[in-house]
Design a protein around this motif. Sequence first.
Motif, mmCIF file in Angstrom:
data_model
loop_
_atom_site.group_PDB
_atom_site.id
_atom_site.type_symbol
_atom_site.label_atom_id
_atom_site.label_comp_id
_atom_site.label_asym_id
_atom_site.label_seq_id
_atom_site.Cartn_x
_atom_site.Cartn_y
_atom_site.Cartn_z
ATOM 1 N N GLY A 156 35.956 -22.792 -22.751
ATOM 2 C CA GLY A 156 36.661 -22.225 -23.770
ATOM 3 C C GLY A 156 36.038 -21.805 -24.751
ATOM 4 N N LEU A 165 38.871 -21.564 -28.502
ATOM 5 C CA LEU A 165 39.504 -20.467 -27.195
ATOM 6 C C LEU A 165 38.002 -19.352 -27.736
ATOM 7 C CD1 LEU A 165 42.669 -20.898 -26.176
ATOM 8 C CD2 LEU A 165 40.032 -22.229 -25.610
ATOM 9 N N LYS A 168 38.499 -16.498 -25.083
ATOM 10 C CA LYS A 168 40.491 -16.097 -24.947
ATOM 11 C C LYS A 168 40.573 -14.875 -23.700
ATOM 12 C CE LYS A 168 44.313 -16.120 -26.965
ATOM 13 N NZ LYS A 168 45.279 -16.784 -28.946
ATOM 14 N N LEU A 171 39.219 -15.398 -20.536
ATOM 15 C CA LEU A 171 40.374 -16.505 -19.676
ATOM 16 C C LEU A 171 41.133 -16.061 -19.591
ATOM 17 C CD1 LEU A 171 39.127 -19.765 -22.215
ATOM 18 C CD2 LEU A 171 39.107 -19.966 -19.998
ATOM 19 N N VAL A 184 41.793 -24.796 -18.624
ATOM 20 C CA VAL A 184 39.576 -24.721 -19.438
ATOM 21 C C VAL A 184 39.383 -25.740 -19.819
ATOM 22 C CG1 VAL A 184 40.226 -23.159 -21.791
ATOM 23 C CG2 VAL A 184 41.519 -22.457 -19.960
ATOM 24 N N ALA A 197 45.466 -22.746 -24.979
ATOM 25 C CA ALA A 197 45.446 -22.932 -23.732
ATOM 26 C C ALA A 197 46.537 -22.407 -23.432
ATOM 27 C CB ALA A 197 44.099 -23.446 -22.898
ATOM 28 N N ALA A 202 47.115 -21.104 -19.141
ATOM 29 C CA ALA A 202 46.456 -22.551 -18.230
ATOM 30 C C ALA A 202 46.856 -23.714 -17.903
ATOM 31 C CB ALA A 202 45.838 -22.492 -19.058
ATOM 32 N N VAL A 205 44.089 -28.359 -19.211
ATOM 33 C CA VAL A 205 42.542 -28.063 -19.975
ATOM 34 C C VAL A 205 42.042 -29.801 -20.064
ATOM 35 C CG1 VAL A 205 43.644 -26.738 -22.004
ATOM 36 C CG2 VAL A 205 43.974 -29.361 -22.214
#
Lengths: 259, 65
Positions: A156, A165, A168, A171, A184, A197, A202, A205
């Motif tokens: 991130g 992030l 972002k 991602l 992440v 996230a 995602a 994390v």
Amino acid sequence: MSTDRALIIGDVEFTNRLFTGTGKFANNADIAPMLEASGSQMITVALRRIDMAAGAENILEFIPENVTLLPNTSGARKAEEAVRIARVAREAGCGDFIKIEVITDAKYLMPDNFETLRATEMLAKEGFIVLPYILPDLTMVRRFENAGAAAIMPLGSPIGSNRGLETKALLAMLIENSRLPVIVDAGIGAPSQAAEAMEMGADAVLVNTAIATATDPVIMGEAFDMAVRAGRMAFLAETAGISNIARASSPLTGFLEEV
Amino acid sequence: MQIHINGKAEESVAETIAELISERKLATKSLVVEHNRTIVKQARWAEVQLHDGDKIELLSFVGGG
């Protein structure tokens, strides 16, 4: 009540989508209660030469047996070094999971995607469950899929920076297109960022610094768990779209009028 | 006899890995030993003979993210 499928990585099912780390705790005795409070089911460890004067520290003593170990290859600057660390970790009884970290940039600790890919290929062939720490690059993700990675761990923002992030948009591309679970990792500094996230989709994390260096790591672990679950639920419930202008929440007809 | 421990040349009279570890008074729990790049499990520490110039890595798991 919401229902969610488990996240499966390698041959292990995770019902909790917050992965944690053992680095930087002021008191390693906080690790077990943090795991209890957060519900985290996977935690990272590192391998180092022992300090001959101080003797061997053993972080494993602080980790309950039911938590999956994710040894990292931190300190590796080339693929071959990461492979060596991974083999040692497995021989030492840490299981088949390995987080590949190959870093030569000392200032921002940016991962070397090229060497990381080479290490992924070699270790996947040896039966490891390989989780590479990477810069979020969709073209590289295709190569990691073909190399046999079990999941990808895009950053991130820089490790330990707590900047959230910053990658972002990249991602989002990975989350949309990756055939592998997206975890992440790095830079998540607050529960709100973990929730962000997860809302994006995602799969999980990984949070170390933000929990370990909080004044109360145990409560912070619980806060991250709630944030990850909230973000995941919001993703599954599908957040409503964004508009530049107001969209009235109350009916715009049938007003009471002044006589 | 000179052996390299964690990259440093050191003198030792130990004939096996087990003797080296007791010579250095190291806690054995969770200690990981590499002998000339080969990992040696704890059960075999007493069998593996040391020779002049051998490279020993003594490793353990620490906190990390």
